[in-house]
Design a protein around this motif. Structure first.
Motif, short mmCIF file in Angstrom:
data_model
loop_
_atom_site.label_atom_id
_atom_site.label_comp_id
_atom_site.label_asym_id
_atom_site.label_seq_id
_atom_site.Cartn_x
_atom_site.Cartn_y
_atom_site.Cartn_z
N TYR A 127 27.24 9.94 62.59
CA TYR A 127 28.59 9.36 62.55
C TYR A 127 29.17 9.38 63.97
O TYR A 127 29.12 10.40 64.66
CB TYR A 127 29.47 10.18 61.60
CG TYR A 127 30.90 9.72 61.57
CD1 TYR A 127 31.24 8.47 61.05
CD2 TYR A 127 31.91 10.55 62.07
CE1 TYR A 127 32.56 8.05 61.04
CE2 TYR A 127 33.23 10.14 62.05
CZ TYR A 127 33.56 8.87 61.54
OH TYR A 127 34.87 8.45 61.52
N ARG A 128 29.74 8.24 64.39
CA ARG A 128 30.18 8.07 65.77
C ARG A 128 31.67 8.34 65.97
O ARG A 128 32.13 8.53 67.09
CB ARG A 128 29.87 6.64 66.24
CG ARG A 128 28.37 6.30 66.17
CD ARG A 128 28.11 4.88 66.65
NE ARG A 128 28.76 3.87 65.79
CZ ARG A 128 28.21 3.39 64.67
NH1 ARG A 128 27.03 3.83 64.27
NH2 ARG A 128 28.86 2.51 63.94
N GLY A 129 32.42 8.35 64.91
CA GLY A 129 33.86 8.48 65.06
C GLY A 129 34.33 9.93 65.11
O GLY A 129 33.53 10.87 65.13
N ALA A 130 35.66 10.05 65.10
CA ALA A 130 36.26 11.39 65.15
C ALA A 130 36.12 12.10 63.80
O ALA A 130 36.16 11.45 62.74
CB ALA A 130 37.74 11.29 65.54
N THR A 131 35.95 13.41 63.86
CA THR A 131 35.87 14.20 62.63
C THR A 131 37.16 14.02 61.81
O THR A 131 38.27 14.05 62.37
CB THR A 131 35.68 15.68 62.97
OG1 THR A 131 34.43 15.83 63.66
CG2 THR A 131 35.68 16.55 61.71
#
Length: 598
Positions: free
Chosen positions: A68-72
């Motif tokens: 996953y590339r986005g923010a947690t």
């Protein structure tokens, strides 16, 4: 348009992790078509991130092909495109799942419409199970459905009518006499005796005027002890009533035969087998909460049954004696009383108190067969335990023994101990209030409790209802709950017979006017005696109605109503918490509404 992609629940993702965790999701259900190769779309501001699903682990966990590339983040909206069939195997899988689902639905429908059992279980599309009542159970036999519905409607109408009548009938009138013994002897409704006082008048001089008091008449020619509402032992002066958690105590004359009730170091007490007594130890206060108690220590680990003894306790043959003592837990779990009969030490009664439960066990041994015992809880960890039995006849002088631990078991350590106070030995089946002695036997005078019958009872022949909350113990002799006039066979009364039956009476004659109310327990009950002008009825706790056919009714309204005794004897030896008189015959429904003691 809501869309056809799968969007149930939310998901949580972590930067650079392939694991996706769902909440409120059913990703593993074959019906939802979520599998490897499906597209997961996660909105991110004005754009969206698209990921390929690698595999589904459970309804709430799946894994991506790429990190996953986005923010947690948590509780994110998402969508999974489950409308496209990626391959023939995927198509076959979904087809099998659909067929299985429809087959399960058909089976559920068949169960629902044909089952005669009480319930059936069906599975919803989201996988949850539901318990349903089948159609036949709901509808019953179609041929009798209308008849059943009509009958139920009639029954409901009748029940509503009965409930309305019960509410109306249970609206009790105010009693004409009401005494609750909450904090004193006040008569809340009704009349006390008349006091004569001087009233001065300007022209007529001094006059004597009688005014009714609002207090129960009470007398006792000696001091007494009792338990107050806080559970503490209290000392009372002459003519001062004992009003505790259960109301007003009414006891007859009793004598404590234990010559030293508090000082166990006196020679009349014999410490045996490792028993020692520390007099007035500073470690703990006595049941009064003021002075110091005695500490009973067992230092012998080899001898079973360390105790202190009061030998040659029983002067009379074939007499019931009661031994009682205050105890408090020290290092031990139990305390004990043993009373040896005059026949031999093999014939005895034994009581053990378990401090963990506050419960006593009582055993009769040998020729002693009638042992009973009990425990009363006081404040600050104190208990008063008591044991009684017929001490038979003979020459044995073993007498009463108090033990710091369970009888016939030696101390587990070298100094097992407990606290002890206030020994009492008396004739009778039950213990009376504690009587302090200091070198000689002391007798407690009886409690005399009464109110005038005049104005409190209607004239003979008029209806009335008497209600009393009290416990009536089994004394082996008769004891009165209340009585109007002092005759054995006339007047109004409820009493317990020597054999245990309760006996009620209204009227005069040779004893044929009484009737029996059964052997009610010695627990606290609400007793009702009703006269409707013809019949006499008794009730216990709103039920157990017993009716006496018509009888001649006569009593002296110039006499007194004695509570807890018949003047000159037959004392209740318990407490009365409420006394009511209605100048009307309450209905059965109203008496049922009264119920039991509060």
């Amino acid at each position: 348009m809501a869309g056809v992609w799968y969007r149930a629940g939310t998901l949580s993702v972590t930067l650079n992790s392939k694991k996706v965790v769902g909440s409120g999701t059913q990703w593993a259900s074959a019906l939802n078509g979520i599998a490897a190769g499906k597209m997961l779309v996660i909105p991110s501001g004005a754009s969206v991130d698209i990921y390929e699903i690698d595999f589904v682990e459970s309804n709430t966990v799946l894994y991506l092909v790429d990190n996953y590339r986005g923010a947690t983040g948590a509780n994110k909206a998402y969508a999974i495109d489950n409308t496209r069939t990626a391959s023939f195997p995927d198509f076959a899988r979904r087809m099998v799942a659909m067929l299985n689902y429809y087959q399960a639905n058909l089976s559920a429908f068949q169960q629902f419409y044909t089952s005669t059992s009480g319930t059936v279980t069906v599975t919803a599309p989201d996988g949850s199970e539901h318990v349903l009542i089948p159609w036949k159970k709901i509808m019953g036999d179609s041929d009798t459905l209308l008849q059943q519905t009509t009958e139920q409607a009639n029954q409901a109408k009748q029940a509503a009518s009965q409930a309305a009548n019960a509410v109306a009938l249970a609206r009790l009138p105010e009693p004409d006499v009401k005494i609750t013994f909450n904090d004193g002897l006040r008569i809340e409704r009704g009349y006390g005796t008349h006091d004569t006082i001087d009233v001065s008048a300007a022209q007529d001089g001094s006059k004597l005027v009688q005014l009714p008091t609002r207090s129960v008449d009470f007398s006792r020619a000696s001091g007494a002890t009792g338990i107050n509402k806080s559970g503490e032992l209290v000392t009372l002066e002459n003519d001062q009533p004992v009003i505790g958690p259960d109301g007003l105590s009414v006891f007859g004359s009793t004598t404590n035969l234990a010559l030293w009730s508090e000082n166990f170091g006196e020679s009349v007490w014999g410490p045996r087998y490792g028993s020692t007594i520390n007099i007035n130890t500073a470690e703990i206060t006595d049941p009064y909460g003021t002075n110091l108690a005695n500490k009973h220590v067992n230092t012998d680990t080899n001898t079973a049954g360390s105790y202190i003894a009061l030998p040659n306790s029983f002067a009379k043959d074939n007499t019931v004696y009661c031994a009682s003592v205050f105890v408090k837990r020290g290092s031990q779990q139990t305390a004990a009383i043993t009373i040896y009969s005059k026949l031999s030490t093999n014939d005895r009664a034994v009581l053990n108190l378990d401090y963990d439960t506050g419960v006593v066990s009582v055993n009769s041994v040998g020729s002693v067969t009638d042992a009973i015992g009990g425990v009363v809880t006081y404040a600050n960890g104190w208990y008063r335990v008591w044991l009684s039995a017929n001490m038979l006849a003979g020459g044995s002088g073993a007498g009463v023994r108090f033990a710091p631990s369970i009888w016939s078991v030696p101390a587990e350590v070298g100094s097992e101990y407990g606290y002890i106070f206030g020994a009492q030995l008396e004739e009778g089946r039950y213990p009376s209030p504690y009587i302090k002695t200091e070198g000689s036997a002391v007798t407690r005078s009886p409690d005399i409790v009464s109110i005038p019958a005049k104005n409190n009872l209607p004239a003979p022949g008029q209806p009335f209802t008497i209600v009393v909350d009290a416990a009536i113990p089994f004394l082996g002799t008769r004891n009165f709950l209340f009585v109007v006039t002092g005759s054995d066979i006339s007047g109004i009364y409820i009493r317990r017979e020597p054999g245990g039956d309760l006996r009620a009476n209204i009227g005069t004659g040779t004893g044929t006017n009484y009737f029996l109310m059964g052997q009610q327990s010695a627990d606290r009950h609400r007793y009702v005696l009703r006269y409707n002008g013809v019949n006499v009825d008794s009730f216990v706790d709103g039920g157990g109605k017993v009716t006496r056919p018509p009888l001649p009714v006569s009593y002296n309204t110039d006499s007194d109503i004695f509570l807890g005794s018949r003047i000159g004897g037959d004392y209740l030896c318990e407490s009365i918490s409420m006394f009511l008189i209605y100048h009307t015959a309450l209905t059965d429904e109203q008496i049922t509404a009264l119920g039991g003691p509060q």
